[in-house]
Scaffold this motif. Structure first.
Motif, PDB file in Angstrom:
ATOM      1  N   THR A  71       0.829  -1.197   0.000  1.00  0.00           N
ATOM      2  CA  THR A  71       0.000   0.000   0.000  1.00  0.00           C
ATOM      3  C   THR A  71       0.868   1.253   0.000  1.00  0.00           C
ATOM      4  O   THR A  71       0.633   2.188  -0.783  1.00  0.00           O
ATOM      5  CB  THR A  71      -0.948   0.006   1.219  1.00  0.00           C
ATOM      6  OG1 THR A  71      -1.809  -1.133   1.131  1.00  0.00           O
ATOM      7  CG2 THR A  71      -1.771   1.286   1.285  1.00  0.00           C
ATOM      8  N   ILE A  72       1.868   1.264   0.857  1.00  0.00           N
ATOM      9  CA  ILE A  72       2.745   2.437   0.935  1.00  0.00           C
ATOM     10  C   ILE A  72       3.498   2.605  -0.379  1.00  0.00           C
ATOM     11  O   ILE A  72       3.636   3.722  -0.892  1.00  0.00           O
ATOM     12  CB  ILE A  72       3.720   2.322   2.128  1.00  0.00           C
ATOM     13  CG1 ILE A  72       2.952   2.262   3.453  1.00  0.00           C
ATOM     14  CG2 ILE A  72       4.699   3.497   2.137  1.00  0.00           C
ATOM     15  CD1 ILE A  72       3.790   1.823   4.650  1.00  0.00           C
ATOM     16  N   TRP A  73       3.999   1.491  -0.942  1.00  0.00           N
ATOM     17  CA  TRP A  73       4.736   1.577  -2.199  1.00  0.00           C
ATOM     18  C   TRP A  73       3.850   2.158  -3.302  1.00  0.00           C
ATOM     19  O   TRP A  73       4.319   2.973  -4.113  1.00  0.00           O
ATOM     20  CB  TRP A  73       5.280   0.216  -2.605  1.00  0.00           C
ATOM     21  CG  TRP A  73       6.125   0.306  -3.836  1.00  0.00           C
ATOM     22  CD1 TRP A  73       5.746   0.079  -5.126  1.00  0.00           C
ATOM     23  CD2 TRP A  73       7.501   0.683  -3.894  1.00  0.00           C
ATOM     24  NE1 TRP A  73       6.802   0.274  -5.972  1.00  0.00           N
ATOM     25  CE2 TRP A  73       7.893   0.656  -5.245  1.00  0.00           C
ATOM     26  CE3 TRP A  73       8.432   1.042  -2.925  1.00  0.00           C
ATOM     27  CZ2 TRP A  73       9.184   0.972  -5.662  1.00  0.00           C
ATOM     28  CZ3 TRP A  73       9.716   1.357  -3.338  1.00  0.00           C
ATOM     29  CH2 TRP A  73      10.086   1.320  -4.686  1.00  0.00           C
ATOM     30  N   SER A  74       2.592   1.773  -3.340  1.00  0.00           N
ATOM     31  CA  SER A  74       1.705   2.299  -4.373  1.00  0.00           C
ATOM     32  C   SER A  74       1.516   3.807  -4.216  1.00  0.00           C
ATOM     33  O   SER A  74       1.250   4.501  -5.196  1.00  0.00           O
ATOM     34  CB  SER A  74       0.356   1.577  -4.360  1.00  0.00           C
ATOM     35  OG  SER A  74      -0.375   1.894  -3.205  1.00  0.00           O
ATOM     36  N   GLU A  75       1.692   4.310  -3.012  1.00  0.00           N
ATOM     37  CA  GLU A  75       1.577   5.746  -2.768  1.00  0.00           C
ATOM     38  C   GLU A  75       2.859   6.492  -3.109  1.00  0.00           C
ATOM     39  O   GLU A  75       2.808   7.580  -3.681  1.00  0.00           O
ATOM     40  CB  GLU A  75       1.214   6.007  -1.305  1.00  0.00           C
ATOM     41  CG  GLU A  75      -0.160   5.503  -0.926  1.00  0.00           C
ATOM     42  CD  GLU A  75      -0.398   5.501   0.586  1.00  0.00           C
ATOM     43  OE1 GLU A  75       0.422   6.061   1.336  1.00  0.00           O
ATOM     44  OE2 GLU A  75      -1.418   4.928   1.003  1.00  0.00           O
ATOM     45  N   ILE A  76       4.015   5.932  -2.749  1.00  0.00           N
ATOM     46  CA  ILE A  76       5.274   6.650  -2.981  1.00  0.00           C
ATOM     47  C   ILE A  76       5.886   6.307  -4.328  1.00  0.00           C
ATOM     48  O   ILE A  76       6.547   7.131  -4.929  1.00  0.00           O
ATOM     49  CB  ILE A  76       6.296   6.421  -1.846  1.00  0.00           C
ATOM     50  CG1 ILE A  76       6.738   4.966  -1.756  1.00  0.00           C
ATOM     51  CG2 ILE A  76       5.756   6.927  -0.529  1.00  0.00           C
ATOM     52  CD1 ILE A  76       7.863   4.714  -0.758  1.00  0.00           C
ATOM     53  N   GLY A  77       5.701   5.083  -4.796  1.00  0.00           N
ATOM     54  CA  GLY A  77       6.169   4.667  -6.106  1.00  0.00           C
ATOM     55  C   GLY A  77       7.661   4.778  -6.306  1.00  0.00           C
ATOM     56  O   GLY A  77       8.424   5.044  -5.379  1.00  0.00           O
ATOM     57  N   LEU A 100      11.644   0.795   2.546  1.00  0.00           N
ATOM     58  CA  LEU A 100      10.491  -0.045   2.262  1.00  0.00           C
ATOM     59  C   LEU A 100      10.890  -1.246   1.404  1.00  0.00           C
ATOM     60  O   LEU A 100      10.535  -2.383   1.721  1.00  0.00           O
ATOM     61  CB  LEU A 100       9.410   0.777   1.558  1.00  0.00           C
ATOM     62  CG  LEU A 100       8.098   0.038   1.340  1.00  0.00           C
ATOM     63  CD1 LEU A 100       6.932   1.006   1.413  1.00  0.00           C
ATOM     64  CD2 LEU A 100       8.066  -0.698   0.021  1.00  0.00           C
ATOM     65  N   ALA A 101      11.629  -1.016   0.332  1.00  0.00           N
ATOM     66  CA  ALA A 101      11.994  -2.113  -0.571  1.00  0.00           C
ATOM     67  C   ALA A 101      12.868  -3.146   0.140  1.00  0.00           C
ATOM     68  O   ALA A 101      12.710  -4.352  -0.068  1.00  0.00           O
ATOM     69  CB  ALA A 101      12.699  -1.569  -1.810  1.00  0.00           C
TER      70      ALA A 101
END
Length: 192
Positions: free
Chosen positions: A36-42, A53-54
């Motif tokens: 979810t966070i990755w989809s926001e920060i990309g 995160l990664a």
């Protein structure tokens, strides 16, 4: 990895909460929250956010290829931040300065000069201390995939980067883990 002041950094707080879930053994929920966070920060978000995160998202993966892909994303973000020239504080395209000071220049979208040309972003220093661990993780990923040359390359890079580590608990753990991986690589070298 050294920590920047995350007070007021809602993304790092959320990443930290997902990390706690991961460490508590709830890999699936951690993976969902990281996603979810990755989809926001990309891929164009804050380098430290993406790197952190990664790196931890890789630990939630069941497939070694997926784990490798996330560790490569972490390394790309880390290298982007570590190689950024001093005083280069980029914007993420959302009128927010990634120098985290929110200076007037940053709010206007101008080049940030708030830290001076000789200063280094604290995040860049923190990420440099993370590079040995990132390369170690990549060596482990490639070893799982039986890509021995790539594993050796990243293990050598981990060894090359250990000079940035302090003589503290974190530095000792990373150096020990690199030494263990060296032993595993030597044992695997007889196979290929």
């Amino acid at each position: 990895m050294e920590q920047r002041d995350v007070r007021g950094d809602a993304v790092m707080t959320r990443i930290g909460q997902a990390i706690m879930l991961l460490h508590a053994g709830d890999r699936e929920e951690a993976r969902n929250r990281f996603g979810t966070i990755w989809s926001e920060i990309g891929e164009y978000g804050d380098d430290l956010h993406r790197c952190t995160l990664a790196h931890y998202m890789a630990d939630t993966q069941d497939d070694p290829g997926d784990e490798l892909a996330w560790d490569l994303r972490a390394l790309t973000a880390a290298e982007g931040l570590a190689e950024r020239p001093a005083g280069d504080h980029r914007h993420d395209g959302r009128d927010r300065c990634d120098c985290h000071d929110g200076c007037d220049e940053c709010r206007r979208g101008d080049a940030c000069g708030a830290h001076g040309a000789s200063s280094e972003r604290p995040d860049a220093s923190a990420v440099r201390t993370f590079l040995p661990s990132l390369h170690l993780n990549l060596a482990a990923d490639y070893l799982k995939l039986q890509r021995f040359e790539a594993a050796r390359l990243h293990l050598d890079r981990a060894w090359d980067a250990v000079g940035v580590l302090e003589d503290d608990g974190y530095g000792d753990r990373v150096r020990t883990a690199i030494g263990r991986m060296e032993q595993r690589m030597r044992g695997s070298a007889a196979g290929p």
